[in-house]
Design a protein around this motif. Structure first.
Motif, mmCIF file in Angstrom:
data_model
loop_
_atom_site.group_PDB
_atom_site.id
_atom_site.type_symbol
_atom_site.label_atom_id
_atom_site.label_comp_id
_atom_site.label_asym_id
_atom_site.label_seq_id
_atom_site.Cartn_x
_atom_site.Cartn_y
_atom_site.Cartn_z
ATOM 1 N N GLU A 178 -9.448 8.005 -4.998
ATOM 2 C CA GLU A 178 -10.246 9.154 -4.583
ATOM 3 C C GLU A 178 -9.356 10.370 -4.365
ATOM 4 O OE1 GLU A 178 -12.166 12.134 -2.378
ATOM 5 O OE2 GLU A 178 -10.602 10.895 -1.460
ATOM 6 N N GLY A 204 -5.549 -4.557 -1.234
ATOM 7 C CA GLY A 204 -6.992 -4.533 -1.037
ATOM 8 C C GLY A 204 -7.699 -3.418 -1.779
ATOM 9 N N LEU A 205 -8.959 -3.673 -2.124
ATOM 10 C CA LEU A 205 -9.744 -2.707 -2.891
ATOM 11 C C LEU A 205 -10.011 -1.429 -2.110
ATOM 12 C CD1 LEU A 205 -12.344 -5.046 -4.643
ATOM 13 C CD2 LEU A 205 -10.347 -3.930 -5.652
ATOM 14 N N ALA A 206 -10.176 -1.534 -0.804
ATOM 15 C CA ALA A 206 -10.457 -0.336 -0.013
ATOM 16 C C ALA A 206 -9.298 0.651 -0.117
ATOM 17 C CB ALA A 206 -10.725 -0.704 1.448
ATOM 18 N N HIS A 207 -8.082 0.130 -0.065
ATOM 19 C CA HIS A 207 -6.922 1.017 -0.195
ATOM 20 C C HIS A 207 -6.851 1.613 -1.593
ATOM 21 C CE1 HIS A 207 -2.919 2.649 0.497
ATOM 22 N NE2 HIS A 207 -2.590 2.166 -0.691
ATOM 23 N N GLU A 210 0.831 -1.202 0.000
ATOM 24 C CA GLU A 210 0.000 0.000 0.000
ATOM 25 C C GLU A 210 0.870 1.259 0.000
ATOM 26 O OE1 GLU A 210 -2.638 -0.204 3.333
ATOM 27 O OE2 GLU A 210 -3.854 -1.817 2.445
ATOM 28 N N ASP A 261 -9.285 2.194 -3.599
ATOM 29 C CA ASP A 261 -10.333 3.220 -3.675
ATOM 30 C C ASP A 261 -9.871 4.526 -3.040
ATOM 31 O OD1 ASP A 261 -12.222 1.694 -5.025
ATOM 32 O OD2 ASP A 261 -13.140 0.939 -3.181
ATOM 33 N N ALA A 262 -9.203 4.421 -1.885
ATOM 34 C CA ALA A 262 -8.742 5.620 -1.183
ATOM 35 C C ALA A 262 -7.703 6.362 -2.006
ATOM 36 C CB ALA A 262 -8.172 5.236 0.183
ATOM 37 N N THR A 291 -12.403 -11.459 -6.073
ATOM 38 C CA THR A 291 -13.161 -10.485 -6.837
ATOM 39 C C THR A 291 -12.832 -10.691 -8.310
ATOM 40 O OG1 THR A 291 -13.704 -8.133 -7.044
ATOM 41 C CG2 THR A 291 -11.400 -8.678 -6.604
ATOM 42 N N GLU A 303 -13.421 -5.422 -11.397
ATOM 43 C CA GLU A 303 -13.644 -4.674 -10.168
ATOM 44 C C GLU A 303 -12.359 -3.976 -9.721
ATOM 45 O OE1 GLU A 303 -15.819 -3.125 -6.983
ATOM 46 O OE2 GLU A 303 -16.506 -4.209 -8.753
#
Length: 348
Positions: free
Chosen positions: A158, A149-152, A110, A154-155, A183, A187
């Protein structure tokens, strides 16, 4: 010889060889190779993008994307351990005048988000090169093949989009990432404006990568590929193997991940070998060995004498990669070889 240096050493499957021999061909520079056109349409659909472009390699794909996203003298922000930053010969800087700006990566691949945020919020000033792009990587090669991970993601996207910047994804092994994260490649790619993925690693095609994005972007990428000398003619012989890669080789990546887990577990039981943990293991295992650089070289030599090739990373660390052509029996042999080599080099 059990070759664990990289998943780039795979050989094409018999089905690929047959497809290459029978491929319908045309001149791709004119857009007339039907097999290339089919592969590009498949790739775009798999990534959820409007269009795709076949290129010679992942390095070329990332370079093209960066040259299209970034004007000369603008910044491309990327991880300090990113493949594009470390292992692609500084191409974007050398050929495009792009200022490669590294941000610290954590051990799981990350970005250090506070550092990324601070970089992107640098006030506009004529002393500083302006930002143009943020580039991510998934899976993350230098961080043990970790699936980020997708959440990271996305952050990060953004943050970049908030500042009006493009987002590129080096998805060389995006199919491995999708499997590990349970996934789809689409995605994962959805957070980025453009994505590059390789056919020639875990998917076992002999050559080729795809750059995917909007139609307008791929139109510009097509011109940039030509500037780089990447205009290929009857490239359907490459694309034919790529079509087989996408239709027949994705599901079998699970075998590589299982073998990598077995390899990590086996190596972890060997005295003198310290396996680096990862949260989402894919097809890579990174490990350190006891002793100095000389001991490390002797360990690699002892492994080769026992029929196992491994890839040095740092003076005392290695990367091994599972792939098509490596069986579970090969994994057991590699673990046994490691135990013998370690006993020879590190034992009392």
């Amino acid at each position: 010889m059990i070759d664990l240096r990289s998943d780039t050493v795979t050989l094409p499957t018999p089905e690929m060889r047959e497809a290459i021999a029978r491929a319908e061909l045309g001149d791709d520079v004119y857009g007339e190779d039907p097999t290339v056109n089919q592969l590009e349409a498949m790739a775009a659909a798999a990534m959820g993008k409007e269009a795709a472009l076949l290129v010679a390699s992942g390095t070329m794909g990332n370079l093209i994307a960066m040259l299209v996203h970034c004007a000369r003298g603008t910044k491309a922000v990327l991880g300090a351990r990113a493949h594009t930053y470390l292992y692609e010969a500084g191409g974007a800087a050398a050929l495009g005048g792009v200022v490669l700006t590294p941000i610290r990566n954590t051990d799981d691949g990350e970005f250090a988000l506070d550092e990324l945020k601070a970089e992107l919020e640098t006030p506009s000033d004529p002393h500083f090169a302006p930002h143009a792009l943020v580039a991510m990587e998934n899976t993350h090669n230098r961080c043990g093949g970790e699936a980020v991970g997708l959440a990271h993601m996305d952050a990060v996207a953004e943050l970049a989009h908030r500042h009006g910047l493009g987002v590129h994804l080096d998805g060389a092994r995006i199919f491995n990432a999708a499997l590990a994260l349970e996934t789809t490649p689409k995605e994962i790619a959805s957070v980025a404006d453009t994505v590059q993925f390789c056919l020639s690693k875990g998917l076992a095609s002999p050559v080729g990568s795809l750059v995917c994005g909007s139609r307008e972007f791929i139109g510009r990428a097509h011109r940039t590929r030509k500037v780089l000398g990447g205009g290929m003619r009857q490239a359907g012989i490459i694309a034919a193997a790529g079509i087989i890669a996408l239709t027949s080789m994705v599901d079998r990546l699970a075998e590589d991940h299982q073998n990598a887990r077995a390899l990590a577990q086996g190596f972890g039981l060997v005295a003198g070998i310290n396996v680096r943990p990862v949260a989402n293991r894919t097809n890579m295992v990174v490990f350190e060995v006891d002793g100095d650089a000389d001991a490390s070289r002797r360990f690699a030599s002892a492994m080769k004498q026992r029929g196992v090739l491994i890839s040095p990373r740092d003076p005392t660390s290695f990367r091994v990669v599972t792939h098509y052509g490596i069986s579970r029996a090969d994994i057991d042999r590699a673990v046994a070889a490691a135990a013998q080599a370690a006993g020879e080099v590190f034992g009392d």
